[in-house]
Design an enzyme around this catalytic site. Structure first.
Site, short mmCIF file in Angstrom:
data_model
loop_
_atom_site.label_atom_id
_atom_site.label_comp_id
_atom_site.label_asym_id
_atom_site.label_seq_id
_atom_site.Cartn_x
_atom_site.Cartn_y
_atom_site.Cartn_z
N HIS A 1 0.84 -1.19 0.00
CA HIS A 1 0.00 0.00 0.00
C HIS A 1 0.88 1.25 0.00
O HIS A 1 1.76 1.37 0.85
CB HIS A 1 -0.93 0.01 1.22
N ARG B 1 -3.27 -11.99 -3.65
CA ARG B 1 -4.61 -11.44 -3.47
C ARG B 1 -5.22 -11.16 -4.82
O ARG B 1 -4.58 -10.56 -5.69
CB ARG B 1 -4.59 -10.16 -2.63
N GLU C 1 -15.01 -6.99 3.84
CA GLU C 1 -14.60 -5.60 4.06
C GLU C 1 -15.74 -4.61 4.15
O GLU C 1 -15.77 -3.80 5.07
CB GLU C 1 -13.63 -5.18 2.96
N ASP D 1 -12.22 -0.15 3.58
CA ASP D 1 -13.44 0.10 2.81
C ASP D 1 -14.67 0.14 3.69
O ASP D 1 -15.64 0.84 3.39
CB ASP D 1 -13.60 -0.96 1.71
N ARG E 1 -5.33 -3.83 8.78
CA ARG E 1 -5.29 -2.48 9.36
C ARG E 1 -4.31 -1.60 8.61
O ARG E 1 -3.30 -2.06 8.10
CB ARG E 1 -4.86 -2.54 10.83
N ARG F 1 -9.63 4.59 -3.75
CA ARG F 1 -9.08 3.70 -2.74
C ARG F 1 -9.09 4.39 -1.38
O ARG F 1 -9.02 5.61 -1.29
CB ARG F 1 -7.66 3.27 -3.10
#
Length: 881
Positions: free
Chosen positions: A139, A394, A504, A541, A579, A711
């Site tokens: 990320h 993923r 999520e 999300d 997290r 995002r």
């Protein structure tokens, strides 16, 4: 207000003075004077209760175009140096001065648990069975360049050298000179990336965290755990136990990132093996120098014969095979035909000879030598293995369903996507129980499906130790999990990989327990998972979807029910917490977050993502990493053996009452107000965030679209930059206001007292509110928003923020925010004179940037200065997204 620790204050001053010297040398006295004048103005404006920041704004307005960049850079650099000083202070070991940030020791926690009734045997068993896994994600929230991070690490070493009372004057001068040179180097280094890192670059950065920090930290931590456990229970840590694991999404997370392909994933697997071979090679060479003894057990002699230095003989073979492994990995990365004969591939290839040497030394009475560097290398081998890092994969559920559907259609078996869930399950289980291959010969699938299958083939060729979890985003049905297992089996996988559904959004979280119960009902699957299941809870999300208060309660309830469902089916559940670093993404102090989880949900196993700048703040230096590992481990052990009590029924009702109001008020603004998205786009730097080359992944899941397509990271990044901090409090304000009107605050205080979950939520809300700034948010609006309707919305939001602050103070019965956190409060106060100019500059630069875009090309100095303000504000806030 509590002042900074004297030693921390001294280090901040030293670093600031040395930066000032660099600025005086270039660009010179005039610029230095400007910066000092602005810093003084920022302080003066802050001292005025109703200060508008006008003096600072006037000074900024006098800056020439040539002064914009150096002034912006100066404030950014100071904030990075302040972070460095704080980070070092958290791990300092100066004699007689324990850090005020030190975590509770393992031994103290063990003694407290024993005093609370945990018997030593149970404590030992639980620690030996512990499974804590950190997942380094790609990320994109690390603003600082790797080049500068390395310089900051060396600056920290210089502070460590200065941290002695017995330094000779020459030794002190040498350390200060080196620090001065490093700061000068940083000042003359461009702090902004101009090209996005590739997914492979990100993976290399993850490997560097292991090489530069965790490689040293992990054995140090395990030594501490071993000695504390021995003292508390009479037995140490078993040799082959690895309570800590490290995994990564870098190069494996393809959800919404078209840049992560099967070729990238293959290269990352190989790079990990190259780096592992290189690191172990250093260890083995050092061990050969150490293990010169001639005494050896019969077991070892049987392998090497009657040689003079038997341990060196064993290790010479390991060394040679590691060299071959490194050469094989390098050739494979280049695409050459690589000879795999004699390489180390399975973990036992490495651990077996090391453990043979260990047993021999112990048998010969040389335990002291056995428990030296050899033991450290064995523990590294069991933790990192030959792959170095466990790579997660993923992918979205729809991609797997599409692959199965194409296959089924080609074979003439029907329209898979139109089948009901029971029909899909029956088909998948039937195929999984059968032996014939499903993928047709001479089949030419679509490009999208070809990529899914190619990824599965790359994964299937790895050893179990190289793989973390296969995470399925947007999963909602058992078929989502079963289809992945089928695709992996078709690709040749011969062992059961963990397949992990990710829940999520608010609806996903509510439906998660039922979805998992349906999966556990599948007999074939229960046998496949062998009584262990991992489920990922998404924080980002759900918060963007429902607001922070509703999301936190939905996550808590989902974890409770998932734990209950797993227990009903006799399955050991590991919750994987997605997290982020910010409160809006589930962040906050890790130990408090773990200790506020539902009772029973932390059952000796815990998995958590670590991202961007939080990886550096927690694991960037070896001593810092040891501290972080200690903090997580004590919290997981305590949450396992002494979990918090379940909430009272009346507290649950109160949470339902609060979240019903927070959800409605949050969505009324974010979804229901047509002015909200235009206001967000105009008042925040959201549209300019794409200029920062943070990571390999696009800022949006789709090239076009509103807030829903954005995002979670840029969503929070944008609000943090202009200090409205909206995602973390919107909705909570109305809930607390109505609770006050309904005279429910005494009940909420009772909840804070007896329920760690609620207390942690309120404390995190207070922390975010302390970072918010009404004056700065108002200035962005005045500078960037012209539409009166949008300005009216902004005024309402600031009024709501102000009301939220009042309600939190009333709830906590305080006069000011952060009364219980004076060190953090003072840290924010110290940063304000450096962050304030960056905010005012950013608003002005955004205005110029938008005007230039409308009329043609944006001047380079404006764009560069704008990027530096984003980096500097991130440093000042200690987080981005």
């Amino acid at each position: 207000m509590t002042e900074l620790h004297p030693d921390l204050r001294e280090n901040v001053r030293l670093l600031g003075d040395l930066l000032g010297q660099s600025i005086l040398r270039f660009p010179g006295q005039d610029c230095y004077d400007r910066i000092e004048e602005m810093r003084a103005a920022a302080k003066a404006d802050r001292r005025q209760e109703s200060g508008s920041g006008q003096r600072l704004v006037n000074l900024l307005g006098q800056l020439s175009d040539d002064e914009l960049l150096p002034v912006t850079r100066a404030f950014n650099q100071f904030l990075n140096l302040a972070n460095l000083a704080e980070q070092y202070h958290g791990i300092r070991r100066k004699q007689g001065h324990a850090s005020d940030l030190m975590v509770e020791s393992l031994g103290d926690v063990f003694e407290r648990l024993k005093a609370g009734g945990v018997n030593p045997e149970e404590l030992h068993r639980r620690v030996a069975d512990l499974r804590i896994e950190f997942v380094l994600t790609a990320h994109p929230t690390e603003v600082a360049r790797r080049t500068l991070i390395l310089k900051y690490d060396e600056m920290s070493d210089c502070l460590s050298r200065l941290d002695h009372d017995d330094l000779l004057p020459g030794e002190r001068d040498d350390a200060v000179d080196r620090l001065s040179r490093l700061i000068a180097e940083a000042w003359h280094t461009d702090e902004i990336r101009h090209e996005r890192p590739t997914a492979v670059d990100e993976a290399k950065w993850g490997f560097a965290v292991i090489e530069n920090s965790l490689w040293q930290a992990l054995p140090q931590f395990l030594r501490s755990l071993d000695s504390s456990l021995t003292e508390a229970t009479g037995k140490g840590l078993p040799l082959r136990v690895s309570p800590i694991r490290v995994a990564s999404w870098m190069g494996g997370d393809r959800d919404g990132n078209p840049n992560v392909t099967h070729a990238v994933t293959r290269e990352v697997f190989l790079l990990g093996r190259w780096m592992a071979a290189d690191l172990y090679l250093r260890d083995i060479r050092a061990l050969r120098a150490e293990l010169s003894m001639w005494q050896a057990s019969d077991e070892l002699r049987a392998q090497v014969g009657d040689v003079r230095e038997p341990y060196r003989e064993v290790l010479a073979d390991v060394r040679d095979r590691l060299i071959r492994t490194r050469e094989w990995a390098e050739a494979s990365i280049k695409g050459d035909v690589a000879d795999s004969a004699g390489i180390l591939f399975e973990n036992d290839d490495l651990t077996a000879p090391l453990e043979l040497c260990y047993r021999s030394l112990v048998d010969c009475g040389l335990e002291t030598i056995a428990n030296g560097p050899l033991l450290d290398t064995i523990r590294r081998a069991h933790t990192f293995g030959l792959p170095l890092i466990r790579l997660d994969i993923r992918q979205e559920a729809d991609r797997h369903a599409g692959a199965v559907a194409e296959m089924v259609s080609y074979l003439g078996l029907g329209d898979y996507l139109s089948w009901s869930e029971p029909e899909r399950q029956a088909f998948l289980v039937r195929e999984l129980q059968g032996r014939r291959p499903l993928v047709p010969r001479n089949w030419n699938p679509s490009e999208s499906v070809r990529e899914v299958l190619a990824t599965c083939e790359v994964v299937a060729r790895q050893t179990p130790e190289a793989l973390g979890s296969y995470v399925i985003s947007m999963a909602s049905n058992p078929s989502d999990v079963l289809s992945v297992i089928l695709l992996l089996r078709e690709a040749g996988m011969t062992f059961p990989m963990r397949v992990v559904p990710l829940f999520e959004t608010l609806d996903d979280l509510k439906g998660a327990p039922e979805s998992m119960a349906a999966l556990y009902e599948v007999d074939w699957y229960r046998e496949y998972c062998q009584g262990r299941q991992e489920v990922m809870i998404g924080y980002s999300d759900s918060s963007k979807d429902a607001g922070q208060l509703m999301a936190a309660w939905a996550q808590y309830q989902a974890q409770e029910k998932l734990t209950e469902v797993a227990a009903r089916y006799g399955v050991h559940l590991t919750l994987f917490h997605g997290r982020g670093g910010t409160v809006g993404r589930g962040g906050g102090p890790a130990n408090r977050a773990i200790l506020s989880q539902p009772p029973g949900s932390v059952n000796g196993s815990f998995r958590i993502t670590e991202q961007g700048e939080m990886i550096r703040f927690k694991f960037g230096l070896p001593r810092l990493a040891v501290q972080s590992l200690t903090l997580y481990t004590t919290a997981v052990i305590e949450a396992t053996l002494a979990p918090p009590p379940a909430p009272e029924p009346s507290w649950r009702e109160a949470m339902d009452w609060l979240t019903e109001r927070s959800l409605q008020s949050y969505r009324d603004v974010v979804r229901g107000n047509p002015d909200f998205v235009p206001y967000f786009r105009q008042v925040t730097p959201e549209t300019a965030l794409g200029k920062l080359a943070l990571g390999s992944r696009p800022a949006r899941r789709k090239p076009s679209g509103g807030v829903e397509s954005l995002r979670a990271i840029p969503w929070i990044f944008a609000w943090t930059q202009m200090r409205l901090m909206l995602p973390s409090w919107l909705g909570s304000d109305v809930a607390l206001e109505e609770a006050a009107r309904a005279n429910r605050l005494p009940e909420l205080r009772e909840m804070m007292q007896g329920w760690p979950f609620f207390r942690t939520y309120v404390d995190m809300l207070e922390m975010v509110l302390a970072k918010a700034d009404l004056r700065i948010a108002s200035y962005y609006e005045q500078t960037l928003v012209e539409d009166e309707n949008l300005r009216a919305l902004g005024q309402k939001l600031r009024d709501r923020l102000s009301g939220c602050i009042e309600r939190v103070l009333e709830l906590k019965q305080q006069q000011s925010l952060l009364e219980q956190e004076p060190v953090f409060a003072h840290s924010m106060k110290v940063r304000n004179p450096y962050t304030d100019p960056l905010h005012y500059l950013q608003a002005e630069l955004l205005k110029r940037d938008r005007e230039s875009e409308g009329s043609g090309e944006v001047p380079d100095r404006v764009e560069r200065a704008l990027k530096v303000t984003m980096a500097g504000i991130s440093a000042g806030m200690r987080n981005t997204g």
